[in-house]
Write a protein that holds these residues in place. Structure first.
Motif, PDB file in Angstrom:
ATOM      1  N   SER A  48       4.031 -30.634  -6.614  1.00 27.18           N
ATOM      2  CA  SER A  48       3.609 -31.633  -6.176  1.00 27.18           C
ATOM      3  C   SER A  48       4.763 -32.111  -4.866  1.00 27.18           C
ATOM      4  O   SER A  48       4.021 -32.640  -3.779  1.00 27.18           O
ATOM      5  CB  SER A  48       3.893 -32.883  -6.754  1.00 27.18           C
ATOM      6  OG  SER A  48       5.186 -33.143  -7.337  1.00 27.18           O
ATOM      7  N   SER A  93      -5.913 -34.688  -7.860  1.00 26.25           N
ATOM      8  CA  SER A  93      -6.445 -33.990  -6.571  1.00 26.25           C
ATOM      9  C   SER A  93      -7.062 -32.738  -6.853  1.00 26.25           C
ATOM     10  O   SER A  93      -6.722 -32.039  -7.583  1.00 26.25           O
ATOM     11  CB  SER A  93      -5.317 -33.867  -5.712  1.00 26.25           C
ATOM     12  OG  SER A  93      -6.027 -33.336  -4.401  1.00 26.25           O
ATOM     13  N   SER A 112       0.918 -31.846   3.114  1.00 29.43           N
ATOM     14  CA  SER A 112       0.077 -32.898   3.520  1.00 29.43           C
ATOM     15  C   SER A 112       0.812 -33.666   4.695  1.00 29.43           C
ATOM     16  O   SER A 112      -0.148 -33.977   5.641  1.00 29.43           O
ATOM     17  CB  SER A 112      -0.101 -33.807   2.403  1.00 29.43           C
ATOM     18  OG  SER A 112      -0.903 -33.310   1.307  1.00 29.43           O
ATOM     19  N   ASP A 171       3.119 -30.077  -2.087  1.00 38.03           N
ATOM     20  CA  ASP A 171       1.923 -30.595  -1.730  1.00 38.03           C
ATOM     21  C   ASP A 171       2.181 -31.965  -0.684  1.00 38.03           C
ATOM     22  O   ASP A 171       1.443 -31.969   0.343  1.00 38.03           O
ATOM     23  CB  ASP A 171       1.024 -31.193  -3.226  1.00 38.03           C
ATOM     24  CG  ASP A 171      -0.389 -31.707  -2.414  1.00 38.03           C
ATOM     25  OD1 ASP A 171      -0.881 -31.261  -1.605  1.00 38.03           O
ATOM     26  OD2 ASP A 171      -0.949 -32.505  -3.256  1.00 38.03           O
ATOM     27  N   PHE A 172       3.186 -32.596  -0.906  1.00 38.57           N
ATOM     28  CA  PHE A 172       3.473 -33.644  -0.233  1.00 38.57           C
ATOM     29  C   PHE A 172       4.010 -33.288   1.272  1.00 38.57           C
ATOM     30  O   PHE A 172       3.481 -33.627   2.332  1.00 38.57           O
ATOM     31  CB  PHE A 172       4.604 -34.513  -0.778  1.00 38.57           C
ATOM     32  CG  PHE A 172       5.096 -35.789   0.181  1.00 38.57           C
ATOM     33  CD1 PHE A 172       4.453 -36.982   0.009  1.00 38.57           C
ATOM     34  CD2 PHE A 172       5.962 -35.501   1.370  1.00 38.57           C
ATOM     35  CE1 PHE A 172       4.623 -38.075   0.887  1.00 38.57           C
ATOM     36  CE2 PHE A 172       6.304 -36.671   2.057  1.00 38.57           C
ATOM     37  CZ  PHE A 172       5.810 -37.846   1.801  1.00 38.57           C
ATOM     38  N   HIS A 180      -1.373 -36.255  -6.949  1.00 43.25           N
ATOM     39  CA  HIS A 180      -1.357 -34.672  -6.939  1.00 43.25           C
ATOM     40  C   HIS A 180      -2.119 -34.156  -7.922  1.00 43.25           C
ATOM     41  O   HIS A 180      -3.007 -33.246  -7.891  1.00 43.25           O
ATOM     42  CB  HIS A 180       0.015 -34.373  -6.867  1.00 43.25           C
ATOM     43  CG  HIS A 180       0.093 -32.570  -7.146  1.00 43.25           C
ATOM     44  ND1 HIS A 180      -0.124 -31.944  -6.134  1.00 43.25           N
ATOM     45  CD2 HIS A 180       0.463 -32.030  -8.017  1.00 43.25           C
ATOM     46  CE1 HIS A 180       0.048 -30.740  -6.778  1.00 43.25           C
ATOM     47  NE2 HIS A 180       0.251 -30.638  -7.704  1.00 43.25           N
ATOM     48  N   TRP A 223       2.820 -40.499  -6.565  1.00 43.21           N
ATOM     49  CA  TRP A 223       2.469 -39.257  -5.797  1.00 43.21           C
ATOM     50  C   TRP A 223       2.196 -38.115  -6.794  1.00 43.21           C
ATOM     51  O   TRP A 223       1.381 -37.451  -6.428  1.00 43.21           O
ATOM     52  CB  TRP A 223       3.586 -38.863  -4.754  1.00 43.21           C
ATOM     53  CG  TRP A 223       3.045 -37.472  -4.310  1.00 43.21           C
ATOM     54  CD1 TRP A 223       3.621 -36.117  -4.661  1.00 43.21           C
ATOM     55  CD2 TRP A 223       2.249 -37.190  -3.195  1.00 43.21           C
ATOM     56  NE1 TRP A 223       2.877 -35.397  -3.726  1.00 43.21           N
ATOM     57  CE2 TRP A 223       2.058 -35.976  -2.768  1.00 43.21           C
ATOM     58  CE3 TRP A 223       1.336 -38.258  -2.402  1.00 43.21           C
ATOM     59  CZ2 TRP A 223       1.312 -35.361  -2.021  1.00 43.21           C
ATOM     60  CZ3 TRP A 223       0.458 -37.740  -1.566  1.00 43.21           C
ATOM     61  CH2 TRP A 223       0.581 -36.241  -1.245  1.00 43.21           C
ATOM     62  N   ASP A 224       3.000 -38.030  -7.938  1.00 42.85           N
ATOM     63  CA  ASP A 224       2.688 -36.994  -8.976  1.00 42.85           C
ATOM     64  C   ASP A 224       1.134 -37.274  -9.451  1.00 42.85           C
ATOM     65  O   ASP A 224       0.467 -36.229  -9.702  1.00 42.85           O
ATOM     66  CB  ASP A 224       3.900 -36.989  -9.981  1.00 42.85           C
ATOM     67  CG  ASP A 224       4.931 -36.429  -9.628  1.00 42.85           C
ATOM     68  OD1 ASP A 224       5.093 -35.696  -8.642  1.00 42.85           O
ATOM     69  OD2 ASP A 224       6.107 -36.635 -10.199  1.00 42.85           O
ATOM     70  N   LYS A 250      -4.175 -39.289  -0.279  1.00 42.80           N
ATOM     71  CA  LYS A 250      -2.779 -38.583   0.244  1.00 42.80           C
ATOM     72  C   LYS A 250      -2.473 -39.327   1.542  1.00 42.80           C
ATOM     73  O   LYS A 250      -1.186 -39.513   1.763  1.00 42.80           O
ATOM     74  CB  LYS A 250      -3.122 -37.039   0.131  1.00 42.80           C
ATOM     75  CG  LYS A 250      -3.345 -36.386  -1.206  1.00 42.80           C
ATOM     76  CD  LYS A 250      -3.156 -35.033  -0.898  1.00 42.80           C
ATOM     77  CE  LYS A 250      -3.730 -34.349  -2.468  1.00 42.80           C
ATOM     78  NZ  LYS A 250      -3.673 -32.837  -2.375  1.00 42.80           N
ATOM     79  N   PHE A 284      -6.257 -29.042  -1.957  1.00 43.36           N
ATOM     80  CA  PHE A 284      -4.926 -28.451  -1.456  1.00 43.36           C
ATOM     81  C   PHE A 284      -5.157 -27.648  -0.492  1.00 43.36           C
ATOM     82  O   PHE A 284      -5.872 -26.901  -0.195  1.00 43.36           O
ATOM     83  CB  PHE A 284      -4.353 -27.972  -2.726  1.00 43.36           C
ATOM     84  CG  PHE A 284      -4.222 -28.677  -3.885  1.00 43.36           C
ATOM     85  CD1 PHE A 284      -3.078 -29.645  -3.972  1.00 43.36           C
ATOM     86  CD2 PHE A 284      -5.253 -28.620  -5.035  1.00 43.36           C
ATOM     87  CE1 PHE A 284      -2.865 -30.379  -5.217  1.00 43.36           C
ATOM     88  CE2 PHE A 284      -5.127 -29.402  -6.066  1.00 43.36           C
ATOM     89  CZ  PHE A 284      -3.984 -30.418  -6.006  1.00 43.36           C
ATOM     90  N   SER A 296       0.939 -25.241  -2.663  1.00 41.52           N
ATOM     91  CA  SER A 296       0.978 -26.676  -2.746  1.00 41.52           C
ATOM     92  C   SER A 296       0.251 -27.168  -3.879  1.00 41.52           C
ATOM     93  O   SER A 296       0.459 -28.231  -4.541  1.00 41.52           O
ATOM     94  CB  SER A 296       0.582 -27.453  -1.421  1.00 41.52           C
ATOM     95  OG  SER A 296      -0.732 -27.144  -1.096  1.00 41.52           O
ATOM     96  N   ARG A 297      -0.775 -26.387  -4.397  1.00 43.71           N
ATOM     97  CA  ARG A 297      -1.782 -27.088  -5.459  1.00 43.71           C
ATOM     98  C   ARG A 297      -0.628 -26.813  -6.572  1.00 43.71           C
ATOM     99  O   ARG A 297      -0.850 -27.526  -8.006  1.00 43.71           O
ATOM    100  CB  ARG A 297      -2.601 -25.595  -5.942  1.00 43.71           C
ATOM    101  CG  ARG A 297      -3.751 -26.282  -7.139  1.00 43.71           C
ATOM    102  CD  ARG A 297      -4.634 -25.052  -7.262  1.00 43.71           C
ATOM    103  NE  ARG A 297      -5.188 -24.769  -6.125  1.00 43.71           N
ATOM    104  CZ  ARG A 297      -6.408 -25.272  -5.818  1.00 43.71           C
ATOM    105  NH1 ARG A 297      -7.016 -26.319  -6.708  1.00 43.71           N
ATOM    106  NH2 ARG A 297      -7.115 -25.020  -4.931  1.00 43.71           N
TER     107      ARG A 297
END
Length: 218
Positions: A185, A173, A192, A188-189, A170, A166-167, A206, A176, A181-182
């Motif tokens: 991470s 990506s 999302s 961001d999860f 992120h 996931w990192d 994502k 965002f 969330s930018r």
């Protein structure tokens, strides 16, 4: 001694006017109380129905606050019920915090620009919602609740390898939901996940990752 004379007709007229005004005030208050009771009754009926399938006793205040503010939107209400069942299954409490914590989790400092609206504690096993920040904004309330559930899912159902994956997603990506969330991470999860549950746009990589984690966990 000066003799005092009383005009009975005028006195009676004044009394009638005062009595009428008091009556009108009483009637207006009855209507106001009736509207308030009716709104409360709607929330109480929903909570009563939910009590048959969910354990609301320990979390009654927080559940009541959320339902009161989202009950007019059937989709929001169903989202809350579905994810609240998952929260209960994981043994996590839902509660209100009437404080106002202005804190930036990325810089770990006080921030006047960002006031916390919700929080998940894996150690204490609770999700907090902040009414002072959220007020009666139904869209924000359901988003914050789902965002915190996202943190719960990430903590409970992602191992080290998945965290690392996931990192990477992120970091690679460019899309965002917000700057918050930018820069983080985990946020961001959670963002999302909330957007996915609300059927809002989530970048494909994502979205596929979150679906896999959710299906395994929930």
């Amino acid at each position: 001694m000066k003799r005092i004379t009383i005009d009975l007709d005028k006195t009676l007229g004044i009394l009638v006017i005062l009595w009428t005004l008091l009556g009108l005030i009483y009637i207006v208050n009855l209507f106001r109380e009736g509207e308030f009771s009716e709104k409360n009754a709607e929330s109480n009926i929903i909570i009563e129905r939910l009590n048959h399938s969910l354990n609301l006793t320990e979390n009654e205040e927080a559940v009541g606050y959320i339902i009161e503010n989202i009950k007019d939107d059937e989709y929001y209400l169903q989202l809350f019920i579905d994810d609240y069942k998952y929260v209960m299954k994981e043994g996590v409490d839902l509660k209100l915090n009437y404080g106002e914590i202005c804190w930036n989790v990325t810089t770990n400092n006080i921030s006047e620009e960002f006031c916390r609206s919700g929080r998940y504690s894996s150690k204490e096993k609770w999700i907090e919602i902040y009414p002072v920040v959220l007020g009666d904004n139904s869209a924000e309330i359901i988003f914050v609740f789902l965002h915190e559930v996202g943190h719960l899912i990430q903590y409970k159902h992602m191992d080290i390898q998945e965290d690392e994956k996931w990192d990477r997603i992120h970091l690679n990506s460019t899309e965002f939901y917000r700057d918050y969330s930018r820069d983080n991470s985990n946020e961001d999860f959670a963002d999302s996940y909330a957007l996915y549950r609300l059927k809002k746009y989530v970048p494909k990589e994502k979205l596929e990752f979150i679906k896999r984690v959710e299906e395994r966990g929930k």
